[in-house]
Design a protein around this motif. Structure first.
Motif, mmCIF file in Angstrom:
data_model
loop_
_atom_site.group_PDB
_atom_site.id
_atom_site.type_symbol
_atom_site.label_atom_id
_atom_site.label_comp_id
_atom_site.label_asym_id
_atom_site.label_seq_id
_atom_site.Cartn_x
_atom_site.Cartn_y
_atom_site.Cartn_z
ATOM 1 N N GLN A 81 -57.098 -17.309 -42.485
ATOM 2 C CA GLN A 81 -58.557 -16.924 -42.281
ATOM 3 C C GLN A 81 -59.513 -18.022 -42.865
ATOM 4 N N GLN A 106 -59.824 -20.415 -40.089
ATOM 5 C CA GLN A 106 -60.723 -19.907 -38.811
ATOM 6 C C GLN A 106 -62.143 -19.691 -39.435
ATOM 7 N N GLU A 127 -57.548 -26.977 -41.007
ATOM 8 C CA GLU A 127 -58.317 -26.773 -39.949
ATOM 9 C C GLU A 127 -58.957 -28.318 -39.588
#
Length: 318
Positions: free
Chosen positions: A210, A213, A242
């Motif tokens: 999460q 994201q 990420e």
């Protein structure tokens, strides 16, 4: 009668008799039932603690601090987790109080009205941790999540960062996460820095995935962001991964900071800047407060707040 005396105080039974009794106990696998004695002595031999999650290393460290401090007291720990739900906490408190613990340790200072009433009328010491409640039930061992987050913002601003973003959860379940977001927003406003760059994503506790994201959302919505602060080191690690996937340099293209001083923050590359909140010490101090009150309920220092240390650990991610 000899068996009872041997189990309660071996000095009242001859050495030979005591050896025979304990040999028989070992052979039979007998375990002394303390429930009858607890009715007359009002001592049950255990304290209770409720943490939000058992798969979060920070709360595991707090539980370890509790058990280590209890080790030589004869008290055992009954541990439960509430999954960040005050409604579940209420049910756990009721179930635990039915078993008459000698004290109870809670995480946070937000509870249902019924839970507060039960605790206030329980007649046992209560320690609220990981927070500084506005209206403490009894004893407090913790820190201000708002002040801790503000300290991090100010440390990064002193390094020259101006465009901050924040990543946290979507619900009110994680009250400490909400306090950190409030601390972030207050510090940004006080420093007169660009406001509004807040991403709420995922149900607490925010996972690494999460965090990744949410980082993608920050990069797409505010591509000129200079530093992203996450509600925990776990989400910060996801944000870092990420950036790696997108070919971004940390901190060259964007800086990342977390909260909690998790082990993963010190082992990844680059290592993540974070706030150390002394999770183990919170547990140890909470247990110490309980022990002192159990031994001396009239202790005048009973209602003093114990403030644990917080410090920013600057690492390569910023």
């Amino acid at each position: 009668m000899s068996v009872s005396r041997a189990l309660k105080d071996g000095s009242l039974v001859s050495e030979a008799t005591r050896e025979r009794i304990f040999k028989a106990i070992d052979e039979l696998g007998y375990v002394l039932d303390l429930s009858a004695g607890s009715l007359s002595s009002k001592r049950t031999g255990f304290v209770a603690a409720i943490i939000p999650s058992i798969n979060n290393s920070n709360f595991s460290d707090t539980a370890r601090g509790i058990t280590d401090q209890l080790e030589h007291t004869g008290l055992q720990l009954l541990l439960a987790y509430n999954e960040y739900s005050v409604e579940r906490e209420e049910k756990l408190i009721e179930a635990m109080l039915r078993r008459r613990p000698e004290g109870i340790i809670l995480t946070g200072g937000i509870h249902t009205d019924k839970a507060r009433r039960m605790l206030e009328h329980s007649g046992i010491p209560v320690v609220e941790t990981w927070d500084i409640p506005q209206s403490p039930i009894d004893q407090v061992v913790g820190f201000s999540n708002e002040e801790a987050m503000a300290l991090l913002v100010k440390a990064l601003a002193a390094k020259g960062y101006r465009k901050f973003a924040y990543v946290g959860g979507t619900t009110e379940r994680d009250t400490r996460g909400n306090q950190r977001r409030a601390g972030f927003q207050a510090a940004i406003s006080a420093l007169k820095l660009p406001e509004g760059r807040v991403v709420s994503f995922g149900v607490p506790p925010i996972s690494m995935e999460q965090g990744a994201q949410a980082m993608g959302m920050v990069l797409e919505k505010w591509p000129d962001t200079e530093v992203v602060i996450c509600v925990s080191d776990l989400s910060a690690f996801g944000a870092l991964m990420e950036c790696h996937r997108r070919g971004l340099s940390v901190p060259g293209d964007i800086a990342i900071a977390g909260f909690g001083n998790y082990e993963v923050a010190a082992c990844c590359h680059p290592r993540i800047t974070t706030v150390d909140i002394e999770c183990y010490e919170i547990g140890r101090q909470a247990a110490l407060s309980l022990i002192r009150t159990i031994q001396d309920p009239a202790n005048p220092a009973r209602h003093e707040q114990v403030l644990t240390n917080i410090r920013v650990i600057e690492r390569e991610s910023t």
